[in-house]
Design a protein around this motif. Structure first.
Motif, PDB file in Angstrom:
ATOM      1  N   LEU A   1       0.850  -1.188   0.000  1.00  0.00           N
ATOM      2  CA  LEU A   1       0.000   0.000   0.000  1.00  0.00           C
ATOM      3  C   LEU A   1       0.887   1.241   0.000  1.00  0.00           C
ATOM      4  CD1 LEU A   1      -2.695   1.407   0.061  1.00  0.00           C
ATOM      5  CD2 LEU A   1      -2.750   1.140   2.551  1.00  0.00           C
ATOM      6  N   SER A   2       1.007   1.861  -1.141  1.00  0.00           N
ATOM      7  CA  SER A   2       1.796   3.086  -1.264  1.00  0.00           C
ATOM      8  C   SER A   2       0.899   4.304  -1.071  1.00  0.00           C
ATOM      9  CB  SER A   2       2.475   3.150  -2.637  1.00  0.00           C
ATOM     10  OG  SER A   2       1.503   3.145  -3.674  1.00  0.00           O
ATOM     11  N   ILE A   3       1.525   5.422  -0.741  1.00  0.00           N
ATOM     12  CA  ILE A   3       0.777   6.669  -0.570  1.00  0.00           C
ATOM     13  C   ILE A   3       0.719   7.412  -1.892  1.00  0.00           C
ATOM     14  CG2 ILE A   3       0.803   8.941   0.540  1.00  0.00           C
ATOM     15  CD1 ILE A   3       1.959   7.673   3.010  1.00  0.00           C
ATOM     16  N   VAL A   4      -0.492   7.747  -2.316  1.00  0.00           N
ATOM     17  CA  VAL A   4      -0.704   8.591  -3.493  1.00  0.00           C
ATOM     18  C   VAL A   4      -1.687   9.686  -3.097  1.00  0.00           C
ATOM     19  CG1 VAL A   4      -0.284   6.690  -5.099  1.00  0.00           C
ATOM     20  CG2 VAL A   4      -2.633   7.234  -4.401  1.00  0.00           C
ATOM     21  N   ALA A   5      -1.736  10.762  -3.851  1.00  0.00           N
ATOM     22  CA  ALA A   5      -2.672  11.847  -3.573  1.00  0.00           C
ATOM     23  C   ALA A   5      -4.101  11.346  -3.759  1.00  0.00           C
ATOM     24  CB  ALA A   5      -2.395  13.025  -4.499  1.00  0.00           C
ATOM     25  N   PRO A   6      -5.036  11.856  -2.962  1.00  0.00           N
ATOM     26  CA  PRO A   6      -6.438  11.465  -3.152  1.00  0.00           C
ATOM     27  C   PRO A   6      -6.891  11.725  -4.587  1.00  0.00           C
ATOM     28  CG  PRO A   6      -6.192  12.660  -1.090  1.00  0.00           C
ATOM     29  CD  PRO A   6      -4.873  12.760  -1.800  1.00  0.00           C
ATOM     30  N   SER A   7      -7.647  10.802  -5.123  1.00  0.00           N
ATOM     31  CA  SER A   7      -8.105  10.904  -6.508  1.00  0.00           C
ATOM     32  C   SER A   7      -9.098  12.050  -6.666  1.00  0.00           C
ATOM     33  CB  SER A   7      -8.758   9.592  -6.928  1.00  0.00           C
ATOM     34  OG  SER A   7      -9.344   9.710  -8.206  1.00  0.00           O
ATOM     35  N   ASP A   8      -9.071  12.686  -7.851  1.00  0.00           N
ATOM     36  CA  ASP A   8     -10.083  13.692  -8.198  1.00  0.00           C
ATOM     37  C   ASP A   8     -10.909  13.247  -9.403  1.00  0.00           C
ATOM     38  OD1 ASP A   8      -8.241  13.933 -10.226  1.00  0.00           O
ATOM     39  OD2 ASP A   8      -7.758  16.041  -9.851  1.00  0.00           O
ATOM     40  N   ASN A   9     -10.763  11.986  -9.775  1.00  0.00           N
ATOM     41  CA  ASN A   9     -11.482  11.429 -10.919  1.00  0.00           C
ATOM     42  C   ASN A   9     -12.802  10.824 -10.434  1.00  0.00           C
ATOM     43  OD1 ASN A   9     -12.397  10.236 -13.241  1.00  0.00           O
ATOM     44  ND2 ASN A   9     -10.678   8.807 -13.458  1.00  0.00           N
ATOM     45  N   VAL A  10     -13.912  11.477 -10.768  1.00  0.00           N
ATOM     46  CA  VAL A  10     -15.213  11.025 -10.288  1.00  0.00           C
ATOM     47  C   VAL A  10     -15.878  10.025 -11.232  1.00  0.00           C
ATOM     48  CG1 VAL A  10     -15.620  13.129  -8.973  1.00  0.00           C
ATOM     49  CG2 VAL A  10     -16.400  12.976 -11.349  1.00  0.00           C
ATOM     50  N   SER A  11     -15.221   9.685 -12.312  1.00  0.00           N
ATOM     51  CA  SER A  11     -15.788   8.712 -13.237  1.00  0.00           C
ATOM     52  C   SER A  11     -15.816   7.332 -12.597  1.00  0.00           C
ATOM     53  CB  SER A  11     -14.973   8.657 -14.527  1.00  0.00           C
ATOM     54  OG  SER A  11     -14.926   9.920 -15.158  1.00  0.00           O
ATOM     55  N   PRO A  12     -16.873   6.558 -12.813  1.00  0.00           N
ATOM     56  CA  PRO A  12     -16.914   5.197 -12.266  1.00  0.00           C
ATOM     57  C   PRO A  12     -15.755   4.363 -12.798  1.00  0.00           C
ATOM     58  CG  PRO A  12     -19.076   5.870 -13.065  1.00  0.00           C
ATOM     59  CD  PRO A  12     -18.103   6.899 -13.545  1.00  0.00           C
ATOM     60  N   ALA A  13     -15.117   3.617 -11.907  1.00  0.00           N
ATOM     61  CA  ALA A  13     -14.000   2.767 -12.318  1.00  0.00           C
ATOM     62  C   ALA A  13     -14.533   1.457 -12.894  1.00  0.00           C
ATOM     63  CB  ALA A  13     -13.092   2.486 -11.136  1.00  0.00           C
ATOM     64  N   PRO A  14     -13.870   0.883 -13.863  1.00  0.00           N
ATOM     65  CA  PRO A  14     -14.299  -0.408 -14.408  1.00  0.00           C
ATOM     66  C   PRO A  14     -14.147  -1.515 -13.371  1.00  0.00           C
ATOM     67  CG  PRO A  14     -12.151   0.207 -15.275  1.00  0.00           C
ATOM     68  CD  PRO A  14     -12.658   1.395 -14.530  1.00  0.00           C
ATOM     69  N   ALA A  15     -14.880  -2.582 -13.558  1.00  0.00           N
ATOM     70  CA  ALA A  15     -14.817  -3.708 -12.634  1.00  0.00           C
ATOM     71  C   ALA A  15     -13.404  -4.284 -12.588  1.00  0.00           C
ATOM     72  CB  ALA A  15     -15.812  -4.785 -13.052  1.00  0.00           C
ATOM     73  N   ILE A  16     -13.049  -4.837 -11.425  1.00  0.00           N
ATOM     74  CA  ILE A  16     -11.733  -5.435 -11.259  1.00  0.00           C
ATOM     75  C   ILE A  16     -11.906  -6.807 -10.621  1.00  0.00           C
ATOM     76  CG2 ILE A  16     -11.418  -4.308  -8.997  1.00  0.00           C
ATOM     77  CD1 ILE A  16      -8.407  -4.159  -9.649  1.00  0.00           C
ATOM     78  N   ASP A  17     -11.113  -7.758 -11.025  1.00  0.00           N
ATOM     79  CA  ASP A  17     -11.160  -9.115 -10.482  1.00  0.00           C
ATOM     80  C   ASP A  17     -10.333  -9.149  -9.203  1.00  0.00           C
ATOM     81  OD1 ASP A  17     -11.126 -11.780  -9.878  1.00  0.00           O
ATOM     82  OD2 ASP A  17     -10.525 -12.454 -11.883  1.00  0.00           O
ATOM     83  N   LEU A  18     -11.012  -9.123  -8.059  1.00  0.00           N
ATOM     84  CA  LEU A  18     -10.308  -9.065  -6.779  1.00  0.00           C
ATOM     85  C   LEU A  18      -9.514 -10.332  -6.495  1.00  0.00           C
ATOM     86  CD1 LEU A  18     -13.025  -7.395  -4.507  1.00  0.00           C
ATOM     87  CD2 LEU A  18     -11.176  -6.303  -5.803  1.00  0.00           C
ATOM     88  N   SER A  19      -9.877 -11.427  -7.120  1.00  0.00           N
ATOM     89  CA  SER A  19      -9.158 -12.682  -6.865  1.00  0.00           C
ATOM     90  C   SER A  19      -7.716 -12.625  -7.361  1.00  0.00           C
ATOM     91  CB  SER A  19      -9.881 -13.858  -7.528  1.00  0.00           C
ATOM     92  OG  SER A  19      -9.824 -13.760  -8.946  1.00  0.00           O
ATOM     93  N   LEU A  20      -7.414 -11.651  -8.224  1.00  0.00           N
ATOM     94  CA  LEU A  20      -6.062 -11.527  -8.770  1.00  0.00           C
ATOM     95  C   LEU A  20      -5.191 -10.560  -7.970  1.00  0.00           C
ATOM     96  CD1 LEU A  20      -6.955 -11.321 -12.580  1.00  0.00           C
ATOM     97  CD2 LEU A  20      -6.329 -13.346 -11.238  1.00  0.00           C
ATOM     98  N   LEU A  21      -5.758  -9.945  -6.935  1.00  0.00           N
ATOM     99  CA  LEU A  21      -5.015  -8.949  -6.167  1.00  0.00           C
ATOM    100  C   LEU A  21      -3.853  -9.580  -5.404  1.00  0.00           C
ATOM    101  CD1 LEU A  21      -7.695  -6.626  -4.495  1.00  0.00           C
ATOM    102  CD2 LEU A  21      -6.172  -6.075  -6.410  1.00  0.00           C
ATOM    103  N   LYS A  22      -2.717  -8.901  -5.442  1.00  0.00           N
ATOM    104  CA  LYS A  22      -1.562  -9.253  -4.614  1.00  0.00           C
ATOM    105  C   LYS A  22      -1.254  -8.151  -3.606  1.00  0.00           C
ATOM    106  CE  LYS A  22      -0.946 -13.038  -6.952  1.00  0.00           C
ATOM    107  NZ  LYS A  22      -1.312 -14.354  -6.354  1.00  0.00           N
ATOM    108  N   SER A  23      -1.834  -6.977  -3.845  1.00  0.00           N
ATOM    109  CA  SER A  23      -1.657  -5.833  -2.955  1.00  0.00           C
ATOM    110  C   SER A  23      -2.877  -4.939  -3.103  1.00  0.00           C
ATOM    111  CB  SER A  23      -0.389  -5.063  -3.308  1.00  0.00           C
ATOM    112  OG  SER A  23      -0.578  -4.242  -4.448  1.00  0.00           O
ATOM    113  N   LEU A  24      -2.918  -3.870  -2.304  1.00  0.00           N
ATOM    114  CA  LEU A  24      -4.006  -2.906  -2.401  1.00  0.00           C
ATOM    115  C   LEU A  24      -3.731  -1.822  -3.436  1.00  0.00           C
ATOM    116  CD1 LEU A  24      -4.843  -2.441   1.396  1.00  0.00           C
ATOM    117  CD2 LEU A  24      -6.246  -3.617  -0.319  1.00  0.00           C
TER     118      LEU A  24
END
Length: 312
Positions: free
Chosen positions: A174-197
């Motif tokens: 989990l790295s630190i990035v600036a809070p997002s300002d993009n209000v567009s809906p994000a596309p679906a993501i397959d959580l089963s493939l996650l290795k990190s946040l």
């Protein structure tokens, strides 16, 4: 979050808190109790209808968890109550209905339960209608995540939610990035493939951080706040919420609970609000609500603080 450090002199380090005892307490089954609502939930989730059979099952899992890490929350069964030593949890916070609404109404809304222990909050949210396939439960101890499946008599294959072990202070997780300002809906993501946040930056609709921030010192609390803020969606109504030790004036708090003595850093409602509104997020871009609840502990004045941060 760093893992536990257990020493021979009966001290246990959890985050930045040192718990001290005259000796490591043995498991005390007298602490076991479930409210009618909790009993109904665990019976429905485990398929165990008999009260004594349910108690036996939970005691067996508790004993295994206590061997992994002899935390006070395991000793006193608060892992059943979502990591707090009160019967307040995510489903008892005022923003819970709003979180469930996000799960119903926002396309591909994601819920993160951070520092989840056994992921009870995550499973309760799933039972109440937040799509389980869109819930991530994360803890530094993978053993707790594995025991969650045992507690609820499920397997990773039979439960569609995502359990993700990792250390929030490891930038690879989990790295630190600036809070997002993009209000567009994000596309679906397959959580089963996650290795990190990290792939979830700017994508999460709701973050549950109950009994998490107070594990760390002031500097690390700010670090975690910034890290979680980078995960939160910019869409209005996105929420970070929690319940933790609070105080009237920020500083160190000492207490003794169930024979465990500890000291930790706690924010006041004023400093907690200013941290989120103006330091972590741009001033005026979030709504912060806090509530101090005084807890009856002998010889000390002790508070817990309920809070939420909502993007505007």
């Amino acid at each position: 979050m760093e893992g536990p450090a257990i020493h021979d002199d009966s001290t246990t380090l959890l985050g930045d808190i040192t718990f001290q005892t005259a000796s490591t307490p043995t498991v005390d089954t007298s602490f076991y109790s479930l409210s009618s609502e909790e009993a109904t939930f665990f019976k429905a989730q485990t398929g165990i209808d008999d009260d004594e059979d349910l108690k036996k099952h939970i005691l067996e899992v508790q004993a295994k968890a206590y061997k992994v890490a002899p935390y006070p929350c395991i000793h006193t069964f608060v892992f059943l109550r979502n990591r707090t030593f009160l019967r307040l949890n995510l489903s008892n916070l005022s923003v819970y209905k709003q979180i469930l609404e996000l799960g119903r109404e926002r396309p591909d809304a994601l819920l993160l339960d951070i520092g989840c222990c056994f992921g009870v909050d995550a499973r309760k949210a799933a039972a109440d209608g937040f799509p389980a396939k869109n819930i991530i439960a994360s803890d530094v101890l993978n053993e707790f995540l594995q025991l969650s499946h045992e507690l609820f008599k499920m397997t990773p294959a039979s439960y569609p939610g995502c359990f993700l072990p990792g250390d929030v202070f490891d930038p690879a997780f989990l790295s630190i990035v600036a809070p997002s300002d993009n209000v567009s809906p994000a596309p679906a993501i397959d959580l089963s493939l996650l290795k990190s946040l990290n792939p979830l930056h700017g994508r999460i609709s709701a973050i549950n951080a109950i009994s998490f921030f107070h594990l760390f010192n002031e500097e690390k609390q700010l670090h975690v706040a910034r890290a979680l803020a980078g995960l939160l969606s910019a869409q209005p109504g996105s929420i970070i919420c929690g319940y933790q030790v609070g105080t009237l004036e920020k500083g160190m708090v000492a207490a003794s609970i169930s024979g465990f003595k500890h000291r930790l850093f706690a924010h006041s409602p004023k400093t907690w609000s200013s941290l989120w509104d103006g330091e972590v997020f741009e001033k005026g871009s979030v709504k912060v609500e806090t509530e101090l609840v005084e807890i009856a502990i002998p010889e000390v004045q002790f508070f817990m603080m309920k809070w939420s941060v909502v993007r505007l």
